[in-house]
Design a protein around this motif. Structure first.
Motif, PDB file in Angstrom:
ATOM      1  N   ASN A  67      -6.002  22.145 -34.155  1.00 31.14           N
ATOM      2  CA  ASN A  67      -5.855  23.255 -33.215  1.00 31.14           C
ATOM      3  C   ASN A  67      -4.423  23.223 -32.666  1.00 31.14           C
ATOM      4  O   ASN A  67      -3.626  22.336 -33.011  1.00 31.14           O
ATOM      5  CB  ASN A  67      -6.918  23.190 -32.108  1.00 31.14           C
TER       6      ASN A  67
ATOM      7  N   GLN B  14      -3.366  19.955 -30.963  1.00 27.27           N
ATOM      8  CA  GLN B  14      -3.200  18.877 -31.941  1.00 27.27           C
ATOM      9  C   GLN B  14      -1.886  19.019 -32.698  1.00 27.27           C
ATOM     10  O   GLN B  14      -1.179  18.041 -32.906  1.00 27.27           O
ATOM     11  CB  GLN B  14      -4.391  18.844 -32.910  1.00 27.27           C
TER      12      GLN B  14
ATOM     13  N   LEU C 282      -6.252   9.379 -32.864  1.00 26.03           N
ATOM     14  CA  LEU C 282      -5.916   9.901 -31.543  1.00 26.03           C
ATOM     15  C   LEU C 282      -5.645  11.406 -31.565  1.00 26.03           C
ATOM     16  O   LEU C 282      -5.720  12.056 -30.519  1.00 26.03           O
ATOM     17  CB  LEU C 282      -4.715   9.150 -30.958  1.00 26.03           C
TER      18      LEU C 282
ATOM     19  N   ARG D 217      -7.611  13.530 -32.383  1.00 24.78           N
ATOM     20  CA  ARG D 217      -8.838  14.161 -31.918  1.00 24.78           C
ATOM     21  C   ARG D 217      -8.774  14.449 -30.418  1.00 24.78           C
ATOM     22  O   ARG D 217      -9.500  15.274 -29.913  1.00 24.78           O
ATOM     23  CB  ARG D 217     -10.050  13.288 -32.214  1.00 24.78           C
ATOM     24  N   SER D 218      -7.910  13.722 -29.705  1.00 28.01           N
ATOM     25  CA  SER D 218      -7.693  13.938 -28.268  1.00 28.01           C
ATOM     26  C   SER D 218      -6.187  14.074 -28.052  1.00 28.01           C
ATOM     27  O   SER D 218      -5.506  13.100 -27.723  1.00 28.01           O
ATOM     28  CB  SER D 218      -8.253  12.761 -27.463  1.00 28.01           C
ATOM     29  N   PRO D 219      -5.639  15.266 -28.266  1.00 29.27           N
ATOM     30  CA  PRO D 219      -4.181  15.419 -28.247  1.00 29.27           C
ATOM     31  C   PRO D 219      -3.524  15.036 -26.919  1.00 29.27           C
ATOM     32  O   PRO D 219      -2.406  14.534 -26.910  1.00 29.27           O
ATOM     33  CB  PRO D 219      -3.953  16.883 -28.590  1.00 29.27           C
ATOM     34  N   GLY D 220      -4.215  15.237 -25.815  1.00 24.63           N
ATOM     35  CA  GLY D 220      -3.644  14.823 -24.527  1.00 24.63           C
ATOM     36  C   GLY D 220      -3.518  13.316 -24.436  1.00 24.63           C
ATOM     37  O   GLY D 220      -2.502  12.790 -23.955  1.00 24.63           O
ATOM     38  N   LEU D 221      -4.540  12.606 -24.901  1.00 25.93           N
ATOM     39  CA  LEU D 221      -4.482  11.146 -24.922  1.00 25.93           C
ATOM     40  C   LEU D 221      -3.413  10.672 -25.895  1.00 25.93           C
ATOM     41  O   LEU D 221      -2.632   9.765 -25.582  1.00 25.93           O
ATOM     42  CB  LEU D 221      -5.850  10.567 -25.293  1.00 25.93           C
ATOM     43  N   LEU D 222      -3.337  11.294 -27.070  1.00 25.62           N
ATOM     44  CA  LEU D 222      -2.300  10.946 -28.041  1.00 25.62           C
ATOM     45  C   LEU D 222      -0.916  11.094 -27.431  1.00 25.62           C
ATOM     46  O   LEU D 222      -0.095  10.175 -27.510  1.00 25.62           O
ATOM     47  CB  LEU D 222      -2.411  11.818 -29.298  1.00 25.62           C
TER      48      LEU D 222
ATOM     49  N   THR E 169       0.064  11.089 -24.352  1.00 22.22           N
ATOM     50  CA  THR E 169       0.314  10.116 -23.291  1.00 22.22           C
ATOM     51  C   THR E 169       0.484   8.710 -23.856  1.00 22.22           C
ATOM     52  O   THR E 169       1.436   7.998 -23.503  1.00 22.22           O
ATOM     53  CB  THR E 169      -0.849  10.151 -22.276  1.00 22.22           C
TER      54      THR E 169
ATOM     55  N   VAL F  97      -9.037   1.728 -30.626  1.00 19.41           N
ATOM     56  CA  VAL F  97      -9.012   3.027 -31.306  1.00 19.41           C
ATOM     57  C   VAL F  97      -9.129   2.818 -32.819  1.00 19.41           C
ATOM     58  O   VAL F  97      -9.957   3.450 -33.490  1.00 19.41           O
ATOM     59  CB  VAL F  97      -7.720   3.810 -30.962  1.00 19.41           C
TER      60      VAL F  97
END
Length: 188
Positions: free
Chosen positions: A15, A18, A40, A42-47, A49, A167
């Protein structure tokens, strides 16, 4: 080892968030999306950061490179994390960690032949992870060697690579074979 549960996504599968996180990673010092950054995604905000924390710790921290690479391997060994072990083993060798030390660490033994700095890093990590804190003596030795900022960066390396190991282990990300590096055996 678990099969790769979270393989690389194609650009078409990503998306907008991502794709933006992947592009930011590619534009930085890593130049690619690989290893822990694949799951990671899969969670772009976590990636976004986590990659910034890792970028600081790997490329900008004043913690001596040999100490940081050795710390990464100690954590990788604790988690039997093959990908990080294979990525950081040659970096630790280049930074001056002895082959005997790395062989013992790989086997799950307290390494022989460690430098004073490596011994301090090893013992700090073992004490912190076993006791969820460090003694006054261990803290004082670490501050004397690395300063308060260095102690915080050492804790950062430990925490960051613990999270990255989790992870990778949950995602089943395969290790990247390295010349002259055997896979990590399971710990007893």
């Amino acid at each position: 080892m678990i099969a790769d549960r979270m393989p690389m996504l194609s650009r078409e599968q990503m998306n907008e968030a991502q794709r933006a996180a992947a592009d930011e990673l590619i534009a930085g010092p890593r130049k690619a999306v690989f290893g822990p950054f694949i799951p990671l995604l899969r969670s772009p905000g976590l990636l976004a950061t986590m990659q910034k924390v890792g970028e600081y710790l790997r490329f900008h921290s004043p913690l001596p490179r040999r100490a940081a690479e050795f710390a990464t391997l100690v954590v990788s060994r604790q988690w039997t994390q093959h990908f990080e072990w294979h990525v950081h083993l040659p970096l630790a060798r280049q930074a001056g960690t002895a082959a005997e030390t790395l062989d013992d660490l790989r086997a799950g033994r307290r390494p022989r032949g460690m430098s004073d700095e490596e011994g301090l890093v090893h013992d700090f990590i073992v004490e912190l992870t076993a006791n969820k804190g460090v003694s006054d003596a261990t803290y004082a030795a670490a501050v004397e060697r690395f300063g308060e900022a260095g102690v915080m960066d050492l804790v950062g390396v430990i925490g960051y690579f613990t999270a990255i190991s989790m992870v990778l282990n949950v995602a089943g990300t395969p290790g990247a074979p390295t010349a002259g590096a055997a896979p990590l055996p399971p710990l007893p």
